[in-house]
Motif scaffolding. Structure first.
Motif, short mmCIF file in Angstrom:
data_model
loop_
_atom_site.label_atom_id
_atom_site.label_comp_id
_atom_site.label_asym_id
_atom_site.label_seq_id
_atom_site.Cartn_x
_atom_site.Cartn_y
_atom_site.Cartn_z
N ARG A 1 -41.81 -35.04 5.87
CA ARG A 1 -40.85 -33.96 6.05
C ARG A 1 -41.54 -32.66 5.74
O ARG A 1 -42.32 -32.56 4.82
CB ARG A 1 -39.65 -34.15 5.13
N ASP A 2 -41.23 -31.67 6.52
CA ASP A 2 -41.75 -30.35 6.23
C ASP A 2 -40.66 -29.32 6.48
O ASP A 2 -40.82 -28.38 7.23
CB ASP A 2 -42.98 -30.01 7.06
N THR A 3 -39.52 -29.59 5.88
CA THR A 3 -38.41 -28.66 5.95
C THR A 3 -37.90 -28.48 4.55
O THR A 3 -38.00 -29.37 3.71
CB THR A 3 -37.29 -29.22 6.85
N ASP B 1 -35.67 -28.31 1.29
CA ASP B 1 -34.42 -28.87 0.80
C ASP B 1 -33.59 -27.68 0.30
O ASP B 1 -33.98 -26.54 0.45
CB ASP B 1 -34.67 -29.94 -0.28
N ARG C 1 -43.35 -33.18 1.97
CA ARG C 1 -44.35 -33.55 2.95
C ARG C 1 -44.77 -34.99 2.83
O ARG C 1 -45.79 -35.35 3.34
CB ARG C 1 -45.58 -32.66 2.80
N THR D 1 -34.91 -39.62 0.00
CA THR D 1 -34.32 -38.48 0.64
C THR D 1 -33.52 -37.68 -0.38
O THR D 1 -32.75 -38.24 -1.13
CB THR D 1 -33.38 -38.95 1.78
N ASP E 1 -32.19 -32.79 3.06
CA ASP E 1 -33.26 -33.26 3.94
C ASP E 1 -32.67 -33.61 5.29
O ASP E 1 -31.71 -34.34 5.39
CB ASP E 1 -33.89 -34.54 3.39
N ASP F 1 -36.86 -37.07 9.40
CA ASP F 1 -38.30 -36.89 9.19
C ASP F 1 -38.93 -36.36 10.48
O ASP F 1 -38.29 -36.26 11.52
CB ASP F 1 -38.96 -38.17 8.69
N HIS G 1 -37.49 -36.33 14.31
CA HIS G 1 -37.28 -35.01 14.90
C HIS G 1 -38.04 -34.87 16.22
O HIS G 1 -37.51 -34.37 17.21
CB HIS G 1 -37.73 -33.93 13.89
N GLN H 1 -31.34 -26.19 8.70
CA GLN H 1 -32.71 -26.24 8.24
C GLN H 1 -33.50 -25.06 8.80
O GLN H 1 -34.29 -24.45 8.11
CB GLN H 1 -33.38 -27.56 8.64
N ARG I 1 -31.97 -32.60 14.90
CA ARG I 1 -32.01 -32.81 13.46
C ARG I 1 -30.82 -33.66 13.00
O ARG I 1 -30.19 -33.37 12.00
CB ARG I 1 -32.01 -31.47 12.74
#
Length: 177
Positions: free
Chosen positions: A20-22, A24, A31, A36, A40, A43, A47, A128, A168
């Protein structure tokens, strides 16, 4: 890093599973695989599949646009923590394997976010996406927006961005969209 084979691309896409690179809700970035946290989204693998599936549904004959949707965020894995540069890293990596148009669409997906923020302020990005504008630049100035509109790929980049924002949905099976 340049991707030189389909095998390298597939390995990179596989590495997106659980990554994940969003942000929270606290603003920290995830990352790695693991539990979760609240806030979040999907992933990076889910996506990517959702983005490509939305583009397949909306533009079934544009395979390059669909592929750009699949690989647009791999830069998050290539240089973790460089949110502002993730599109450039991904574009540079996929160009030798996937060609100039796919590379340019990947590069432009962040500019398209800034363009939409300037031209459609009420549209609002995904929750996000709303949390990341400063890392990727603020809304375009009128001069920047005008220059973006003159790019031959601007419309396709906006289409990619809109699919990116919509892709998402936790638990959605992208294969049946």
């Amino acid at each position: 890093m340049e991707l030189r084979s389909v095998e390298e691309l597939m390995d990179l896409l596989h590495a997106c599973r659980g990554a994940r690179d969003t942000p929270d809700l606290s603003g920290s970035r995830l990352r790695s695989s693991g539990g979760t946290r609240v806030g979040d989204p999907v992933d990076l693998h889910e996506h990517a599949l959702q983005t490509a599936a939305l583009l397949r549904r909306g533009r079934p004959s544009d395979k390059e646009l669909q592929v750009a949707g699949l690989v647009h965020d791999v830069g998050h894995l290539l240089r973790p923590g460089d949110d502002a540069g993730h599109a450039d890293h991904a574009a540079d990596a996929v160009r030798p394997l996937l060609g100039e148009r796919v590379s340019r669409l990947v590069r432009l997906h962040v500019a398209a976010k800034r363009y939409l923020a300037a031209t459609s302020p009420g549209r609002g990005p995904s929750p996000q996406g709303a949390l990341t504008p400063t890392g990727q630049g603020d809304a375009m100035t009128p001069r920047e927006a005008s220059a973006f509109e003159r790019d031959p790929l601007a419309e396709d980049a906006v289409t990619l961005r809109q699919a990116d924002d919509a892709a998402r949905v936790v638990g959605l099976d992208a294969g049946v969209m």
